[in-house]
Design a protein around this motif. Structure first.
Motif, PDB file in Angstrom:
ATOM      1  N   LEU A   1       0.828  -1.201   0.000  1.00 46.11           N
ATOM      2  CA  LEU A   1       0.000   0.000   0.000  1.00 46.11           C
ATOM      3  C   LEU A   1       0.865   1.255   0.000  1.00 46.11           C
ATOM      4  O   LEU A   1       0.597   2.213  -0.719  1.00 46.11           O
ATOM      5  CB  LEU A   1      -0.927  -0.009   1.211  1.00 46.11           C
ATOM      6  N   CYS A   2       1.926   1.232   0.787  1.00 43.90           N
ATOM      7  CA  CYS A   2       2.825   2.390   0.836  1.00 43.90           C
ATOM      8  C   CYS A   2       3.661   2.516  -0.428  1.00 43.90           C
ATOM      9  O   CYS A   2       4.065   3.617  -0.802  1.00 43.90           O
ATOM     10  CB  CYS A   2       3.736   2.283   2.054  1.00 43.90           C
ATOM     11  N   CYS A   3       3.946   1.395  -1.091  1.00 44.51           N
ATOM     12  CA  CYS A   3       4.744   1.442  -2.331  1.00 44.51           C
ATOM     13  C   CYS A   3       3.947   2.013  -3.499  1.00 44.51           C
ATOM     14  O   CYS A   3       4.482   2.791  -4.284  1.00 44.51           O
ATOM     15  CB  CYS A   3       5.200   0.038  -2.716  1.00 44.51           C
ATOM     16  N   PHE A   4       2.722   1.585  -3.622  1.00 40.18           N
ATOM     17  CA  PHE A   4       1.964   1.882  -4.827  1.00 40.18           C
ATOM     18  C   PHE A   4       0.985   3.039  -4.687  1.00 40.18           C
ATOM     19  O   PHE A   4       0.291   3.375  -5.634  1.00 40.18           O
ATOM     20  CB  PHE A   4       1.226   0.627  -5.293  1.00 40.18           C
ATOM     21  N   THR A   5       0.907   3.651  -3.554  1.00 42.56           N
ATOM     22  CA  THR A   5       0.068   4.830  -3.370  1.00 42.56           C
ATOM     23  C   THR A   5       0.905   5.924  -2.718  1.00 42.56           C
ATOM     24  O   THR A   5       1.918   5.644  -2.094  1.00 42.56           O
ATOM     25  CB  THR A   5      -1.149   4.512  -2.466  1.00 42.56           C
ATOM     26  N   PRO A   6       0.503   7.162  -2.848  1.00 42.05           N
ATOM     27  CA  PRO A   6       1.310   8.252  -2.277  1.00 42.05           C
ATOM     28  C   PRO A   6       1.039   8.516  -0.790  1.00 42.05           C
ATOM     29  O   PRO A   6       1.182   9.638  -0.324  1.00 42.05           O
ATOM     30  CB  PRO A   6       0.899   9.444  -3.131  1.00 42.05           C
ATOM     31  N   ILE A   7       0.679   7.481  -0.047  1.00 38.87           N
ATOM     32  CA  ILE A   7       0.359   7.670   1.369  1.00 38.87           C
ATOM     33  C   ILE A   7       1.549   8.219   2.143  1.00 38.87           C
ATOM     34  O   ILE A   7       1.430   9.200   2.875  1.00 38.87           O
ATOM     35  CB  ILE A   7      -0.127   6.353   1.995  1.00 38.87           C
ATOM     36  N   LEU A   8       2.708   7.586   1.985  1.00 36.54           N
ATOM     37  CA  LEU A   8       3.880   8.040   2.737  1.00 36.54           C
ATOM     38  C   LEU A   8       4.352   9.414   2.299  1.00 36.54           C
ATOM     39  O   LEU A   8       4.847  10.192   3.111  1.00 36.54           O
ATOM     40  CB  LEU A   8       5.023   7.036   2.603  1.00 36.54           C
ATOM     41  N   VAL A   9       4.220   9.723   1.012  1.00 38.88           N
ATOM     42  CA  VAL A   9       4.628  11.053   0.534  1.00 38.88           C
ATOM     43  C   VAL A   9       3.779  12.126   1.190  1.00 38.88           C
ATOM     44  O   VAL A   9       4.301  13.144   1.664  1.00 38.88           O
ATOM     45  CB  VAL A   9       4.520  11.122  -1.010  1.00 38.88           C
TER      46      VAL A   9
ATOM     47  N   LEU B   1       2.061  11.825   4.042  1.00 35.28           N
ATOM     48  CA  LEU B   1       2.341  11.843   5.485  1.00 35.28           C
ATOM     49  C   LEU B   1       3.672  12.529   5.800  1.00 35.28           C
ATOM     50  O   LEU B   1       3.762  13.315   6.744  1.00 35.28           O
ATOM     51  CB  LEU B   1       2.344  10.427   6.042  1.00 35.28           C
ATOM     52  N   LEU B   2       4.705  12.230   5.019  1.00 28.82           N
ATOM     53  CA  LEU B   2       5.995  12.868   5.257  1.00 28.82           C
ATOM     54  C   LEU B   2       5.933  14.371   4.985  1.00 28.82           C
ATOM     55  O   LEU B   2       6.565  15.158   5.687  1.00 28.82           O
ATOM     56  CB  LEU B   2       7.087  12.210   4.413  1.00 28.82           C
ATOM     57  N   ALA B   3       5.185  14.768   3.972  1.00 31.32           N
ATOM     58  CA  ALA B   3       5.035  16.197   3.687  1.00 31.32           C
ATOM     59  C   ALA B   3       4.265  16.894   4.802  1.00 31.32           C
ATOM     60  O   ALA B   3       4.593  18.028   5.170  1.00 31.32           O
ATOM     61  CB  ALA B   3       4.332  16.390   2.356  1.00 31.32           C
ATOM     62  N   ALA B   4       3.273  16.217   5.362  1.00 31.51           N
ATOM     63  CA  ALA B   4       2.490  16.821   6.441  1.00 31.51           C
ATOM     64  C   ALA B   4       3.325  16.999   7.708  1.00 31.51           C
ATOM     65  O   ALA B   4       3.126  17.959   8.451  1.00 31.51           O
ATOM     66  CB  ALA B   4       1.265  15.958   6.742  1.00 31.51           C
TER      67      ALA B   4
ATOM     68  N   LEU C   1       8.821  16.322   6.621  1.00 31.05           N
ATOM     69  CA  LEU C   1       9.976  15.528   6.206  1.00 31.05           C
ATOM     70  C   LEU C   1       9.900  15.150   4.728  1.00 31.05           C
ATOM     71  O   LEU C   1      10.273  14.045   4.339  1.00 31.05           O
ATOM     72  CB  LEU C   1      10.072  14.261   7.064  1.00 31.05           C
ATOM     73  N   ALA C   2       9.452  16.066   3.910  1.00 29.54           N
ATOM     74  CA  ALA C   2       9.277  15.788   2.485  1.00 29.54           C
ATOM     75  C   ALA C   2      10.598  15.504   1.783  1.00 29.54           C
ATOM     76  O   ALA C   2      10.623  14.852   0.736  1.00 29.54           O
ATOM     77  CB  ALA C   2       8.569  16.955   1.807  1.00 29.54           C
ATOM     78  N   ALA C   3      11.697  15.932   2.342  1.00 27.94           N
ATOM     79  CA  ALA C   3      13.000  15.673   1.727  1.00 27.94           C
ATOM     80  C   ALA C   3      13.356  14.189   1.756  1.00 27.94           C
ATOM     81  O   ALA C   3      14.185  13.740   0.968  1.00 27.94           O
ATOM     82  CB  ALA C   3      14.078  16.477   2.442  1.00 27.94           C
ATOM     83  N   LEU C   4      12.726  13.423   2.619  1.00 29.23           N
ATOM     84  CA  LEU C   4      13.014  11.994   2.709  1.00 29.23           C
ATOM     85  C   LEU C   4      12.292  11.161   1.656  1.00 29.23           C
ATOM     86  O   LEU C   4      12.539   9.964   1.543  1.00 29.23           O
ATOM     87  CB  LEU C   4      12.643  11.469   4.096  1.00 29.23           C
ATOM     88  N   THR C   5      11.410  11.760   0.894  1.00 30.00           N
ATOM     89  CA  THR C   5      10.638  10.995  -0.086  1.00 30.00           C
ATOM     90  C   THR C   5      11.510  10.407  -1.185  1.00 30.00           C
ATOM     91  O   THR C   5      11.140   9.402  -1.782  1.00 30.00           O
ATOM     92  CB  THR C   5       9.528  11.852  -0.730  1.00 30.00           C
ATOM     93  N   SER C   6      12.652  10.998  -1.456  1.00 28.51           N
ATOM     94  CA  SER C   6      13.517  10.439  -2.496  1.00 28.51           C
ATOM     95  C   SER C   6      14.174   9.133  -2.046  1.00 28.51           C
ATOM     96  O   SER C   6      14.660   8.368  -2.869  1.00 28.51           O
ATOM     97  CB  SER C   6      14.593  11.449  -2.886  1.00 28.51           C
TER      98      SER C   6
END
Length: 79
Positions: free
Chosen positions: A20-28, A30-33, A36-41
């Motif tokens: 679910l976390c791989c194929f949807t932008p859930i973690l992106v 959550l990290l942006a909220a 920690l959006a810099a960790l998305t890469s």
């Protein structure tokens, strides 16, 4: 884990959660909220090996459950 059903349940939950976390932008999102959006890469370096691990763990759990069911099956007829 001694009970193969527990191992299978844990591995299936882990596989579904990582997929679910791989194929949807859930973690992106959550990290942006969280700020920690810099960790998305770096998510691919963590999520893809985790997905592979949980898929292998699920296959092992299914194999172990089949082996446990085959050896511990009680006979259905009593004489």
């Amino acid at each position: 884990m001694k009970n193969p059903k527990t191992l299978l349940r844990v591995s299936m939950i882990g596989t579904m959660l990582v997929a679910l976390c791989c194929f949807t932008p859930i973690l992106v999102v959550l990290l942006a909220a969280v700020g920690l959006a810099a960790l998305t890469s770096y998510l691919d370096y963590v999520l893809l090996p985790a997905l592979a691990f949980f898929i292998v763990l699920t296959c092992y759990a299914v194999w172990r459950k089949k082996k446990h069911d085959a050896c511990c099956a009680s006979p259905s007829t009593k004489e």
